[in-house]
Motif scaffolding. Structure first.
Motif, mmCIF file in Angstrom:
data_model
loop_
_atom_site.group_PDB
_atom_site.id
_atom_site.type_symbol
_atom_site.label_atom_id
_atom_site.label_comp_id
_atom_site.label_asym_id
_atom_site.label_seq_id
_atom_site.Cartn_x
_atom_site.Cartn_y
_atom_site.Cartn_z
ATOM 1 N N ASP A 157 0.835 -1.219 0.000
ATOM 2 C CA ASP A 157 0.000 0.000 0.000
ATOM 3 C C ASP A 157 0.862 1.259 0.000
ATOM 4 O O ASP A 157 0.502 2.258 -0.626
ATOM 5 N N TYR A 158 2.018 1.192 0.675
ATOM 6 C CA TYR A 158 2.947 2.345 0.687
ATOM 7 C C TYR A 158 3.410 2.627 -0.740
ATOM 8 O O TYR A 158 3.409 3.751 -1.210
ATOM 9 N N LEU A 159 3.761 1.555 -1.463
ATOM 10 C CA LEU A 159 4.232 1.713 -2.851
ATOM 11 C C LEU A 159 3.097 2.241 -3.724
ATOM 12 O O LEU A 159 3.305 3.095 -4.595
ATOM 13 N N ALA A 160 1.861 1.776 -3.466
ATOM 14 C CA ALA A 160 0.712 2.245 -4.249
ATOM 15 C C ALA A 160 0.465 3.723 -3.963
ATOM 16 O O ALA A 160 0.193 4.511 -4.873
ATOM 17 N N GLU A 161 0.638 4.133 -2.703
ATOM 18 C CA GLU A 161 0.419 5.557 -2.364
ATOM 19 C C GLU A 161 1.479 6.426 -3.046
ATOM 20 O O GLU A 161 1.181 7.500 -3.568
ATOM 21 N N LEU A 162 2.706 5.921 -3.114
ATOM 22 C CA LEU A 162 3.780 6.696 -3.770
ATOM 23 C C LEU A 162 3.443 6.841 -5.259
ATOM 24 O O LEU A 162 3.738 7.835 -5.891
ATOM 25 N N GLY A 163 2.803 5.785 -5.818
ATOM 26 C CA GLY A 163 2.296 5.892 -7.186
ATOM 27 C C GLY A 163 3.177 5.249 -8.247
ATOM 28 O O GLY A 163 3.001 5.485 -9.442
ATOM 29 N N VAL A 164 4.153 4.425 -7.834
ATOM 30 C CA VAL A 164 5.073 3.832 -8.821
ATOM 31 C C VAL A 164 4.343 2.808 -9.691
ATOM 32 O O VAL A 164 3.359 2.203 -9.280
ATOM 33 N N SER A 165 4.855 2.629 -10.929
ATOM 34 C CA SER A 165 4.191 1.736 -11.880
ATOM 35 C C SER A 165 4.731 0.313 -11.779
ATOM 36 O O SER A 165 4.042 -0.634 -12.121
ATOM 37 N N ALA A 166 5.991 0.184 -11.361
ATOM 38 C CA ALA A 166 6.601 -1.156 -11.303
ATOM 39 C C ALA A 166 7.655 -1.155 -10.212
ATOM 40 O O ALA A 166 8.251 -0.102 -9.934
ATOM 41 N N VAL A 167 7.849 -2.321 -9.605
ATOM 42 C CA VAL A 167 8.858 -2.464 -8.545
ATOM 43 C C VAL A 167 9.887 -3.498 -8.991
ATOM 44 O O VAL A 167 9.526 -4.629 -9.339
ATOM 45 N N TRP A 168 11.141 -3.087 -9.025
ATOM 46 C CA TRP A 168 12.258 -4.016 -9.297
ATOM 47 C C TRP A 168 12.747 -4.477 -7.930
ATOM 48 O O TRP A 168 13.185 -3.624 -7.131
ATOM 49 N N ILE A 169 12.604 -5.790 -7.647
ATOM 50 C CA ILE A 169 13.158 -6.255 -6.377
ATOM 51 C C ILE A 169 14.475 -6.993 -6.646
ATOM 52 O O ILE A 169 14.597 -7.719 -7.637
ATOM 53 N N GLY A 170 15.465 -6.772 -5.767
ATOM 54 C CA GLY A 170 16.755 -7.441 -5.920
ATOM 55 C C GLY A 170 16.568 -8.954 -5.794
ATOM 56 O O GLY A 170 15.480 -9.424 -5.481
ATOM 57 N N PRO A 171 17.632 -9.729 -6.040
ATOM 58 C CA PRO A 171 17.508 -11.190 -6.080
ATOM 59 C C PRO A 171 16.992 -11.766 -4.758
ATOM 60 O O PRO A 171 17.453 -11.358 -3.688
ATOM 61 N N VAL A 172 16.003 -12.681 -4.854
ATOM 62 C CA VAL A 172 15.452 -13.303 -3.639
ATOM 63 C C VAL A 172 15.566 -14.828 -3.713
ATOM 64 O O VAL A 172 15.020 -15.529 -2.870
ATOM 65 N N CYS A 173 16.325 -15.344 -4.701
ATOM 66 C CA CYS A 173 16.480 -16.800 -4.814
ATOM 67 C C CYS A 173 17.486 -17.310 -3.792
ATOM 68 O O CYS A 173 18.321 -16.555 -3.275
ATOM 69 N N ASP A 174 17.462 -18.629 -3.582
ATOM 70 C CA ASP A 174 18.354 -19.253 -2.598
ATOM 71 C C ASP A 174 19.805 -18.886 -2.885
ATOM 72 O O ASP A 174 20.261 -18.955 -4.038
ATOM 73 N N SER A 175 20.506 -18.468 -1.838
ATOM 74 C CA SER A 175 21.874 -17.960 -2.014
ATOM 75 C C SER A 175 22.656 -18.078 -0.704
ATOM 76 O O SER A 175 22.066 -17.918 0.371
ATOM 77 N N PRO A 176 23.980 -18.331 -0.774
ATOM 78 C CA PRO A 176 24.782 -18.284 0.453
ATOM 79 C C PRO A 176 24.990 -16.849 0.944
ATOM 80 O O PRO A 176 25.591 -16.623 1.970
ATOM 81 N N ILE A 220 9.159 -6.590 -11.237
ATOM 82 C CA ILE A 220 10.338 -6.834 -12.070
ATOM 83 C C ILE A 220 11.349 -7.575 -11.197
ATOM 84 O O ILE A 220 11.738 -7.060 -10.140
ATOM 85 N N LEU A 221 11.760 -8.773 -11.633
ATOM 86 C CA LEU A 221 12.704 -9.567 -10.835
ATOM 87 C C LEU A 221 14.138 -9.277 -11.284
ATOM 88 O O LEU A 221 14.387 -9.025 -12.470
ATOM 89 N N ASP A 222 15.072 -9.347 -10.352
ATOM 90 C CA ASP A 222 16.488 -9.209 -10.694
ATOM 91 C C ASP A 222 16.962 -10.573 -11.230
ATOM 92 O O ASP A 222 16.778 -11.596 -10.571
ATOM 93 N N LEU A 223 17.487 -10.571 -12.459
ATOM 94 C CA LEU A 223 17.902 -11.827 -13.088
ATOM 95 C C LEU A 223 19.421 -11.834 -13.154
ATOM 96 O O LEU A 223 20.026 -11.027 -13.869
ATOM 97 N N VAL A 224 20.055 -12.735 -12.379
ATOM 98 C CA VAL A 224 21.517 -12.764 -12.302
ATOM 99 C C VAL A 224 21.989 -13.955 -13.125
ATOM 100 O O VAL A 224 21.971 -15.099 -12.661
ATOM 101 N N ILE A 225 22.366 -13.691 -14.388
ATOM 102 C CA ILE A 225 22.716 -14.815 -15.280
ATOM 103 C C ILE A 225 24.092 -14.634 -15.928
ATOM 104 O O ILE A 225 24.437 -15.332 -16.871
#
Ligand code: TEU
Length: 583
Positions: free
Chosen positions: A39-58, A97-102
């Motif tokens: 809801d905070y992001l919706a109030e700010l009004g952004v169209s898309a959110v890029w989140i950093g990598p959330v896949c399994d990682s050491p 938008i997902l962070d794709l580390v390839i």
């Protein structure tokens, strides 16, 4: 991609998972925390959110070292929560938008464990292995971003593997079609989950020169980059990647991190007919004040005039032909607020807050009134300053800690090293988000993985959402303006010539509407001469958004234009910014 793509009209938000919001008290941001803040992001009004990598990682590089592309990292939560986040963002008409580390994986990825096990393992060529040079040392003289050799010797098979980043991030071999197909399968898995696009990590580095030649000994850091940045097969590989994955899911946004792509190369990466990517994250604006040849030096002679030159080149050479994300803040560089702009005294207090707020609004006004797509890095919309950590023990970034140790061992004065860490370590941008002015800034109920910024706490979401004059509402207004008018996203750009390099004035216009933007990047009041026609236009203009003191329309107190002895003068208060709609 088409011309009406949402990302051309809208604003992107970068969410850095470790430091955004912790929901279970383990001190790490997580998906549960993201769900709390949709809801905070919706109030700010952004169209898309890029989140950093959330896949399994050491977590050697906070998730940019992936061990399993199909599993969510335990500290971040579960795949179910990920699916809930996608659905909840979509309900609020926000894309994910997902962070794709390839370019590389973790050295704990099963592919690498198989690859290193023997020379004839089917996964051997998923990575880049080379025998030692004649002298028994690394195959060539390339150095990594972490300032060590880019090659790590592996006992098991007596060869070296390439890692242009940390040694726990072996580079994938994009010459292997089998490896590429495995990646395409994974990307399709995430597209079928309903993600709306990807930020492609270090993507202009995936094609290496086939001979892996030595670089000149005095080449710029990281030595050897000329043999893998914008490499020989980069465009054909990106074309194949596009056609095998994103191209099959119309409307997917691809945002490629391309550090050294020059302005004129942007078109080759992002023109729609190229079928490669939609936009690049290029580093021209964020380079301000930094000597990119040395990760720990600043450029003492920096001037915002380079920003003017960059935006004119961007507008004249690229705009309308390629895609470009505009940003001056991200998780890989200290925040400009508190290092280049705003209160640099480090004294804190009310005066510092005022100076930081005005500077934060100036940066926001500049970015959000330019052609291209602005990106807001978490905390920027609150005017959170760069973390002023006061002890080496506050830092977490491996490269930062290694550099501190190396320089302390060489006998460099501790204060000098700390000052360069403050100015250049990316941890300065990674201190936890300020949700409230209370305990741990409302980020966690536990102990945060990295200390909170000891200062700048008055810049927090709770207080600012209740203050119409806050940086938060300034950003919300800028984003709202972008939705209400085509001028910022598509209008023509005309710089108004000023002889003061710290003051910016420009026109943005379509055939139906004309804006004038004024921004000062100086902590002093400044003034210079300006052509009468511009002053008269502004006098008759309507203020759309301005920083304190908010001008009461163009003719009220604080009006930037003055007529003195028949000459018009433009006078701006420290970091004053204003956007006028002209008659
Ligand atoms: O950064 C790649 C990159 O271009 C580097 O210059 C980066 O800015 C440098 O490592 C900063 O110290 C991407 C990610 O944004 C970064 O967080 C990762 O560390 C890196 O790739 C490796 O995945």
């Amino acid at each position: 991609s088409g011309s009406s793509a949402y990302w051309k009209e809208g604003v992107l938000y970068q969410l850095y998972p470790p430091s955004f919001k912790d929901s279970d008290g383990d001190g790490w941001g997580d998906i549960g925390g993201m769900l709390e803040k949709v809801d905070y992001l919706a109030e700010l009004g952004v169209s898309a959110v890029w989140i950093g990598p959330v896949c399994d990682s050491p977590m050697e590089d906070n998730g940019y070292d992936i061990r399993d592309y199909y599993k969510i990292h335990d500290a971040y939560g579960t795949m179910e929560q990920m699916e809930e986040l996608i659905a909840k963002l979509h309900e609020r008409d926000i894309r994910l938008i997902l962070d794709l580390v390839i370019n590389h994986t973790s050295d704990e990825h099963p592919w690498f464990e198989a690859s290193r096990s023997s020379k004839d393992n089917p996964y051997r060529d998923y990575y880049i292995w080379k025998p030692a040079a004649a002298d028994g040392g690394p195959p060539n003289n390339w150095r990594s971003f972490s300032e060590e050799s880019a090659w790590e010797f592996d006992e098991a098979t007596g060869e070296y593997y390439l890692h242009i980043f940390d040694k726990k991030q072996p580079d994938l071999n994009w010459e292997s079609e089998k490896m590429r197909r495995d990646l395409y399968r994974m990307i399709t898995f995430w597209l079928d989950k309903g993600v709306d696009g990807f930020r492609l990590d270090a993507i202009n580095m995936i094609s290496k020169h086939p001979d892996f030649p030595d670089a000149p000994e005095d080449a710029r850091h990281p030595r050897g980059q000329q043999f893998y940045k914008n490499g020989p097969r980069i465009h054909e590989l990106l074309r194949e990647l596009h056609d095998e994955t994103f191209g099959r899911y119309p409307g997917t946004l691809t945002l490629g991190e391309a550090p050294t792509v020059t302005m004129d190369e942007v078109v080759r990466y992002t023109a729609p007919e190229r079928r490669e990517m939609d936009m690049v994250l290029q580093m021209e604006l964020i380079r301000l004040g930094k000597d990119f040849g040395d990760p720990w030096k600043t450029d003492p002679n920096w001037s915002p005039v380079t920003l003017k030159e960059s935006i004119v080149r961007w507008y004249e050479e690229v705009f309308g032909r390629g895609g470009y994300a505009l940003y001056m803040s991200t998780h890989d560089h200290p925040r400009m607020l508190g290092t280049l702009f705003g209160d640099l005294s480090g004294k804190g207090g009310e005066a510092a807050k005022k100076m930081n707020d005005a500077a934060a609004k100036a940066i926001g006004t500049f970015l959000h009134t330019l052609p291209g797509t602005p990106l807001v890095y978490q905390g920027e919309e609150l005017g959170m300053p760069n973390a002023d950590y006061r002890s080496p023990g506050d830092y977490r970034d491996k490269a930062t800690i290694a550099a501190y140790k190396r320089r302390a061992e060489k006998g460099e004065a501790a204060d000098d090293v700390l000052a360069s860490l403050h100015a250049r370590s990316r941890d300065g941008a990674r201190s936890p988000m300020h949700w409230t002015g209370g305990e741990q800034a409302g980020f966690t109920s536990g102990t945060p993985w990295i200390p909170l910024n000891p200062s700048g706490r008055e810049a927090n979401a709770e207080d600012e959402r209740n203050d119409p004059a806050s940086v938060f509402h300034h950003y919300r207004r800028l984003i709202e303006l972008r939705k209400q008018s085509p001028v910022p996203a598509r209008g023509a750009l005309t710089m108004i010539p000023l002889e003061d390099e710290w003051m910016f004035a420009y026109i943005r216009e379509t055939k139906d509407e004309r804006w004038m933007v004024l921004v000062s990047f100086s902590d002093q009041e400044r003034e210079c001469g300006v052509h009468a026609e511009w002053a008269r236009l502004a006098e008759a203009g309507e203020l759309l958004v301005g920083s304190a003191p908010v001008q009461a329309g163009a003719s009220g107190a604080g009006t930037p234009f003055r007529l003195e002895n028949g000459e018009y003068r433009l006078r701006l208060l420290p970091y004053q910014s204003a956007v006028y709609r002209l008659p």
